[in-house]
Design a protein around this motif. Structure first.
Motif, PDB file in Angstrom:
ATOM      1  N   ARG A  53      16.808   1.952  36.995  1.00 58.60           N
ATOM      2  CA  ARG A  53      17.382   3.014  36.164  1.00 58.60           C
ATOM      3  C   ARG A  53      16.559   3.297  34.905  1.00 58.60           C
ATOM      4  N   GLU A  54      15.973   2.215  34.309  1.00 64.00           N
ATOM      5  CA  GLU A  54      15.241   2.437  33.053  1.00 64.00           C
ATOM      6  C   GLU A  54      13.936   3.216  33.275  1.00 64.00           C
ATOM      7  N   ARG A  55      13.527   3.346  34.538  1.00 64.61           N
ATOM      8  CA  ARG A  55      12.318   4.137  34.790  1.00 64.61           C
ATOM      9  C   ARG A  55      12.643   5.593  35.139  1.00 64.61           C
ATOM     10  N   ILE A  56      13.921   5.953  35.095  1.00 66.78           N
ATOM     11  CA  ILE A  56      14.284   7.352  35.350  1.00 66.78           C
ATOM     12  C   ILE A  56      14.531   8.016  33.997  1.00 66.78           C
ATOM     13  N   LEU A  57      13.590   8.863  33.591  1.00 60.69           N
ATOM     14  CA  LEU A  57      13.676   9.499  32.269  1.00 60.69           C
ATOM     15  C   LEU A  57      14.352  10.853  32.407  1.00 60.69           C
ATOM     16  N   THR A  58      15.235  11.151  31.470  1.00 62.19           N
ATOM     17  CA  THR A  58      15.830  12.482  31.485  1.00 62.19           C
ATOM     18  C   THR A  58      15.503  13.192  30.168  1.00 62.19           C
ATOM     19  N   THR A  59      15.192  14.481  30.283  1.00 63.13           N
ATOM     20  CA  THR A  59      14.777  15.277  29.117  1.00 63.13           C
ATOM     21  C   THR A  59      15.363  16.682  29.262  1.00 63.13           C
ATOM     22  N   ASN A  60      15.039  17.543  28.303  1.00 60.80           N
ATOM     23  CA  ASN A  60      15.435  18.933  28.509  1.00 60.80           C
ATOM     24  C   ASN A  60      14.454  19.587  29.489  1.00 60.80           C
ATOM     25  N   LEU A  61      14.823  20.749  29.994  1.00 62.23           N
ATOM     26  CA  LEU A  61      14.029  21.401  31.046  1.00 62.23           C
ATOM     27  C   LEU A  61      12.585  21.626  30.639  1.00 62.23           C
TER      28      LEU A  61
ATOM     29  N   SER B 146      27.138  29.491  42.312  1.00 67.72           N
ATOM     30  CA  SER B 146      26.498  29.091  41.046  1.00 67.72           C
ATOM     31  C   SER B 146      25.410  28.042  41.302  1.00 67.72           C
ATOM     32  N   PHE B 147      24.387  28.103  40.470  1.00 65.77           N
ATOM     33  CA  PHE B 147      23.210  27.245  40.636  1.00 65.77           C
ATOM     34  C   PHE B 147      22.934  26.480  39.357  1.00 65.77           C
ATOM     35  N   HIS B 148      22.565  25.205  39.502  1.00 64.97           N
ATOM     36  CA  HIS B 148      22.033  24.451  38.368  1.00 64.97           C
ATOM     37  C   HIS B 148      20.569  24.181  38.649  1.00 64.97           C
ATOM     38  N   ILE B 149      19.734  24.405  37.648  1.00 65.80           N
ATOM     39  CA  ILE B 149      18.295  24.212  37.875  1.00 65.80           C
ATOM     40  C   ILE B 149      17.822  22.952  37.168  1.00 65.80           C
ATOM     41  N   LEU B 150      17.080  22.134  37.906  1.00 67.17           N
ATOM     42  CA  LEU B 150      16.498  20.917  37.340  1.00 67.17           C
ATOM     43  C   LEU B 150      14.987  20.978  37.500  1.00 67.17           C
ATOM     44  N   SER B 151      14.288  20.302  36.602  1.00 68.08           N
ATOM     45  CA  SER B 151      12.838  20.130  36.759  1.00 68.08           C
ATOM     46  C   SER B 151      12.599  18.661  37.090  1.00 68.08           C
TER      47      SER B 151
ATOM     48  N   GLU C 132      19.834  20.937  32.075  1.00 66.05           N
ATOM     49  CA  GLU C 132      20.817  21.257  31.041  1.00 66.05           C
ATOM     50  C   GLU C 132      22.204  20.752  31.398  1.00 66.05           C
ATOM     51  N   ASN C 133      22.500  20.710  32.693  1.00 64.62           N
ATOM     52  CA  ASN C 133      23.855  20.331  33.123  1.00 64.62           C
ATOM     53  C   ASN C 133      23.903  18.832  33.431  1.00 64.62           C
ATOM     54  N   PRO C 134      24.686  18.065  32.658  1.00 60.87           N
ATOM     55  CA  PRO C 134      24.678  16.610  32.807  1.00 60.87           C
ATOM     56  C   PRO C 134      25.070  16.134  34.211  1.00 60.87           C
ATOM     57  N   GLU C 135      26.019  16.826  34.859  1.00 59.23           N
ATOM     58  CA  GLU C 135      26.434  16.388  36.207  1.00 59.23           C
ATOM     59  C   GLU C 135      25.307  16.593  37.221  1.00 59.23           C
ATOM     60  N   ALA C 136      24.625  17.725  37.074  1.00 59.30           N
ATOM     61  CA  ALA C 136      23.519  17.994  38.005  1.00 59.30           C
ATOM     62  C   ALA C 136      22.403  16.967  37.806  1.00 59.30           C
ATOM     63  N   VAL C 137      22.096  16.670  36.528  1.00 60.94           N
ATOM     64  CA  VAL C 137      21.065  15.662  36.237  1.00 60.94           C
ATOM     65  C   VAL C 137      21.474  14.328  36.849  1.00 60.94           C
ATOM     66  N   GLN C 138      22.745  13.962  36.650  1.00 62.90           N
ATOM     67  CA  GLN C 138      23.227  12.673  37.160  1.00 62.90           C
ATOM     68  C   GLN C 138      23.139  12.615  38.688  1.00 62.90           C
TER      69      GLN C 138
ATOM     70  N   MET D 110      29.035  15.027  41.024  1.00 65.92           N
ATOM     71  CA  MET D 110      28.517  15.656  42.253  1.00 65.92           C
ATOM     72  C   MET D 110      27.838  14.610  43.124  1.00 65.92           C
ATOM     73  N   LYS D 111      28.199  14.573  44.394  1.00 63.93           N
ATOM     74  CA  LYS D 111      27.570  13.608  45.290  1.00 63.93           C
ATOM     75  C   LYS D 111      26.734  14.384  46.307  1.00 63.93           C
ATOM     76  N   ILE D 112      25.501  13.959  46.459  1.00 59.24           N
ATOM     77  CA  ILE D 112      24.593  14.700  47.330  1.00 59.24           C
ATOM     78  C   ILE D 112      24.610  14.094  48.730  1.00 59.24           C
ATOM     79  N   SER D 113      24.877  14.938  49.739  1.00 59.25           N
ATOM     80  CA  SER D 113      24.793  14.400  51.104  1.00 59.25           C
ATOM     81  C   SER D 113      23.766  15.155  51.942  1.00 59.25           C
ATOM     82  N   LYS D 114      23.380  16.359  51.491  1.00 62.89           N
ATOM     83  CA  LYS D 114      22.368  17.102  52.258  1.00 62.89           C
ATOM     84  C   LYS D 114      21.323  17.684  51.316  1.00 62.89           C
ATOM     85  N   ILE D 115      20.076  17.361  51.592  1.00 59.27           N
ATOM     86  CA  ILE D 115      18.965  17.881  50.800  1.00 59.27           C
ATOM     87  C   ILE D 115      18.110  18.766  51.692  1.00 59.27           C
ATOM     88  N   CYS D 116      17.654  19.892  51.121  1.00 63.20           N
ATOM     89  CA  CYS D 116      16.658  20.711  51.805  1.00 63.20           C
ATOM     90  C   CYS D 116      15.435  20.747  50.902  1.00 63.20           C
ATOM     91  N   CYS D 117      14.259  20.668  51.480  1.00 64.87           N
ATOM     92  CA  CYS D 117      13.039  20.813  50.676  1.00 64.87           C
ATOM     93  C   CYS D 117      12.220  21.949  51.261  1.00 64.87           C
TER      94      CYS D 117
END
Ligand code: NAD
Ligand code: UDX
Length: 459
Positions: free
Chosen positions: A202-210, A154-159, A184-190, A1-8
């Protein structure tokens, strides 16, 4: 998945700076920050950088660089959600003021409203990112709301909790110790890893479970606050024994297992996060029946309340047991230096205690407006707004604040206070000239030599 538009969603102290830095570092991504507060959005769009709603060193430069290029501030929440591939939720999660969990639990109504609004406005698949600080397992509730809309999206949720501290937000965002992403979804995390990897190693980006990610945020704040309460507990013992808390902090902080940071004794920690997040942690522990865990963390708050109270008590006691009718100058109102944020600032509670003793208070803070000072005192509800305005003045000049004062109290560690003409301040004050340093800021100014009766925390 490539992100081109973010909303906050949420243009506050976190959403504003965080998304501005993402826009600055990722010119290929369009970032739109939305908020229901029209005045706030107008201020973010103000061409005069001095009028941005959040004061942070370096923020105005980042906003000026990216705004209008790939950074936008808007009140069109639905429109920005519909267009985005990734939606950050960065709304406030204050302590509940009503119902079950009142005074302890996080109020999640703004989070739920966001989820419902996303569900209604979305017409394509999206990654939803929890940026707000949330109780562990909130993602479950978000999932349930988002997945039951029946619109086929469909939605993927990340923390992705935020660890920036106010006053150093831009520095912290440019060069974070780590970025934490739970999912939970590896593509969304990536996809989110790729956003941050534009500037974070990259080594300062930690990934964990939700759930680890959600819980780590509350835990980090609890540990940080616990260090402040621990050193503050020792500061009281120092005052009784002739030890000096700065010397003790240096002596223990040089032990690499302890480390030197977050050992500055103070009038008590403030800010919108520490107390709220520990109360939430305590509430969660109790809801699982973990009473010892809850009791353990509760002491961090108890110690902090004690520290604020005893600072005020010491002022009264030292000034011959009465401050009635006396003028006390407050230097600083913000909860720490380099921010205009006053949420949970120790100054509010110290002022409240002194006003109950009928003191008159004159406040000077380089970045906090008079309106904010009165709003903070009115919010406590201890006395009427008229009474607050009668007893408290807010001025724009430190020498005016301290002129003919019976005492000066330093509540925030603004650097400029160290550079003041202290002999001139002493000249203008009532004698004896009492100075209560809640930040141990002026030790190097040799105030006792100038004839001040100088009292610092932990000495
Ligand atoms: P804030 O109050 O400054 O900003 C929140 C914004 O969200 C407000 O402008 C509000 O109008 C907006 N909002 C609320 N509901 C909305 C809705 N339904 N639609 C659109 N906008 C809405 O809060 P903050 O300090 O930025 O904190 C946000 C979150 O980040 C909290 O969960 C907090 O715990 C967490 N956090 C804060 C800090 C910090 O230093 N302030 C640091 C790390 C994490
Ligand atoms: C905190 C966390 O540090 C940050 O990671 C999180 O994202 C949000 O909450 P913040 O509240 O902005 O950040 O500021 P912080 O620097 O942590 O200070 C909090 C309070 O503790 C301030 O009132 C500060 O004056 C006080 N403090 C801090 C001390 O009294 N002594 C110290 O040694 C450090």
């Amino acid at each position: 998945m490539k992100i081109s538009k973010i909303c906050c969603i949420g243009a506050g102290y976190v959403g504003g700076p965080t998304m501005s830095v993402i826009a600055q570092k990722c010119p290929h991504i369009t970032v739109t920050i939305v908020d229901i507060n029209e005045k706030r959005i107008a201020a973010w769009n103000d061409p005069d950088p001095a009028r941005l709603p959040v004061y942070e060193p370096g923020l105005a430069e980042v906003v000026t660089e990216a705004r209008g290029r790939n950074l936008f501030f808007s009140t069109d929440v639905d429109g920005a959600i519909a267009e985005a591939d990734m939606v950050f939720i960065s709304v406030n999660t204050p302590t509940k003021t009503y119902g079950k969990g009142k005074g302890m639990a996080a109020d999640l109504k703004y989070i739920e409203l966001c989820a419902r609004q996303i569900a209604a406005a979305a017409n394509s698949d999206k990654i939803i990112v929890e940026k707000s600080t949330l109780p562990v397992r909130t993602a479950e509730a978000l999932k349930s709301i988002l997945h039951n809309t029946g619109n086929g999206v469909s939605f993927h949720i990340l923390s992705n909790p935020e660890f920036l501290a106010e006053g150093t937000a831009i520095q912290d965002l440019h060069d974070p110790d780590r970025v934490l992403i739970g999912g939970e979804n590896p593509e969304a995390v990536q996809a989110l890893v790729d956003v941050y990897a534009s500037w974070v190693p990259r080594e300062r980006i930690l990934t964990t479970n939700l759930w680890s990610s959600e819980l780590s945020k509350l835990t980090a704040n609890a540990f940080l606050a616990q260090r402040v309460s621990s050193i503050n507990a020792i500061s009281e013992l120092c005052e009784r024994t002739g030890a000096n808390v700065d010397e003790v902090a240096r002596a223990i902080g040089t032990d690499s297992r302890i480390g030197g940071k977050f050992l500055r004794a103070s009038v008590g920690f403030g800010g919108s996060c520490f107390q709220k997040d520990i109360l939430n942690l305590v509430y969660i522990a109790r809801s699982y029946g973990l009473h010892e865990v809850a009791h353990y963390w509760e002491q961090v708050i108890a110690m902090n309340d004690h520290q604020k109270r005893r600072f005020a008590d010491n002022i009264v006691q030292t000034m011959y047991n009465t401050v009635s009718g006396k003028k006390i100058a407050f230097l600083g109102w913000a909860f720490k230096k380099d921010t205009n944020d006053t949420r949970e600032s120790a100054a509010i509670y110290v002022a409240d205690a002194l006003l109950s003793e009928e003191a008159r208070i004159v406040v000077y803070d380089p970045k906090v407006s008079a309106g904010q000072v009165y709003a903070d005192l009115d919010y406590l509800g201890t006395r009427s707004p008229e009474e607050n305005r009668r007893l408290v003045a807010v001025v724009n000049d430190p020498y005016e604040a301290t002129g003919s004062a019976h005492a000066v109290a330093v509540l925030t560690e603004w650097d400029e206070f160290k550079a003041y003409d202290w002999p001139r301040i002493k000249e203008g004050m009532m004698k004896p000239a009492f100075l209560f340093d809640g930040r141990k800021l002026l030790a190097a100014n040799r105030l006792p030599d100038l004839g001040f009766q100088y009292y610092a925390i932990g000495e």
